[in-house]
Write a protein that holds these residues in place. Structure first.
Motif, mmCIF file in Angstrom:
data_model
loop_
_atom_site.group_PDB
_atom_site.id
_atom_site.type_symbol
_atom_site.label_atom_id
_atom_site.label_comp_id
_atom_site.label_asym_id
_atom_site.label_seq_id
_atom_site.Cartn_x
_atom_site.Cartn_y
_atom_site.Cartn_z
ATOM 1 N N ALA A 48 1.039 -1.082 0.100
ATOM 2 C CA ALA A 48 0.014 0.061 -0.145
ATOM 3 C C ALA A 48 0.940 1.311 0.034
ATOM 4 N N VAL A 49 0.724 2.080 -1.060
ATOM 5 C CA VAL A 49 1.494 3.258 -0.990
ATOM 6 C C VAL A 49 0.559 4.539 -1.453
ATOM 7 N N THR A 50 0.979 5.435 -0.718
ATOM 8 C CA THR A 50 0.468 6.916 -0.989
ATOM 9 C C THR A 50 1.059 7.518 -1.741
ATOM 10 N N THR A 51 0.508 8.259 -2.720
ATOM 11 C CA THR A 51 1.069 9.275 -3.882
ATOM 12 C C THR A 51 1.422 10.499 -3.264
ATOM 13 N N SER A 52 2.183 11.221 -3.795
ATOM 14 C CA SER A 52 2.666 12.446 -3.265
ATOM 15 C C SER A 52 1.816 13.563 -4.029
ATOM 16 N N GLU A 53 1.328 13.364 -4.844
ATOM 17 C CA GLU A 53 0.464 14.544 -5.690
ATOM 18 C C GLU A 53 -0.585 14.648 -5.323
ATOM 19 N N PHE A 54 -1.418 15.999 -5.442
ATOM 20 C CA PHE A 54 -2.571 16.077 -4.981
ATOM 21 C C PHE A 54 -3.845 15.788 -6.180
ATOM 22 N N PRO A 55 -4.907 15.327 -5.821
ATOM 23 C CA PRO A 55 -5.068 14.656 -4.425
ATOM 24 C C PRO A 55 -4.530 13.422 -4.087
ATOM 25 N N LYS A 56 -3.977 13.293 -2.856
ATOM 26 C CA LYS A 56 -3.289 11.851 -2.413
ATOM 27 C C LYS A 56 -4.097 10.820 -2.847
ATOM 28 N N GLN A 57 -3.478 9.743 -3.153
ATOM 29 C CA GLN A 57 -4.293 8.440 -3.535
ATOM 30 C C GLN A 57 -3.694 7.315 -2.595
ATOM 31 N N LEU A 58 -4.403 6.486 -2.284
ATOM 32 C CA LEU A 58 -3.773 5.288 -1.549
ATOM 33 C C LEU A 58 -3.988 4.213 -2.519
ATOM 34 N N ILE A 59 -2.662 3.581 -3.150
ATOM 35 C CA ILE A 59 -2.598 2.548 -4.078
ATOM 36 C C ILE A 59 -2.379 1.170 -3.437
ATOM 37 N N ILE A 60 -3.251 0.146 -3.533
ATOM 38 C CA ILE A 60 -3.262 -0.848 -2.882
ATOM 39 C C ILE A 60 -3.057 -1.958 -3.704
ATOM 40 N N THR A 61 -2.116 -2.831 -3.618
ATOM 41 C CA THR A 61 -1.583 -3.859 -4.565
ATOM 42 C C THR A 61 -2.216 -5.199 -4.006
ATOM 43 N N LEU A 62 -3.084 -5.912 -4.590
ATOM 44 C CA LEU A 62 -3.718 -6.784 -4.012
ATOM 45 C C LEU A 62 -3.200 -8.369 -4.263
#
Length: 130
Positions: A48-62
């Motif tokens: 699970a990684v949070t992006t730095s650009e706005f708006p921040k997104q949480l990318i979850i690798t399943l």
């Protein structure tokens, strides 16, 4: 604007697993990141990684097994905004007789049910994962 962003995150993960997606994205928050961290430590997701650009997104690798079987078979929101569910240490549920995961928000942060029992802490039962 959603009334329950945690439930939206769990639904996104559930739908992504059913659609056999590699990863899913949801708006980021500290609580969502902590829930994803606990799920990663328990082995239910890869990362699970949070992006730095706005708006921040949480990318979850399943996570899937060799035969494309999802690691998560069931994920349920327990405590909701309209009805909070707090549990004492002795009342922390054993999901699938200990094979599943209960995620709690305690005074020491977000942790699994096993960690909360070890630390002798109760708290808000956020969700269960099996």
């Amino acid at each position: 604007m959603t009334s329950d962003p945690i439930s939206d995150m769990l639904t996104t993960v559930r739908n992504g697993q059913k659609a056999r997606l590699h990863s899913v994205s949801t708006p980021a928050s500290n609580l969502k990141s902590e829930i994803a961290r606990v799920m990663k430590e328990a082995g239910y997701i890869v990362d699970a990684v949070t992006t730095s650009e706005f708006p921040k997104q949480l990318i979850i690798t399943l996570k899937y097994s060799d035969k494309a079987v999802p690691a998560i078979t069931e994920i349920k929101r327990v405590s909701k905004p309209g009805l909070r569910n707090y549990v004492a240490v002795s009342k922390i549920p054993a999901v699938l007789d200990g094979m599943g995961l209960a995620i709690l928000s305690t005074s020491k942060g977000v942790m699994s049910g096993a960690e909360a029992k070890k630390a002798k802490l109760g708290g808000e039962l956020i969700c269960t994962v099996a």
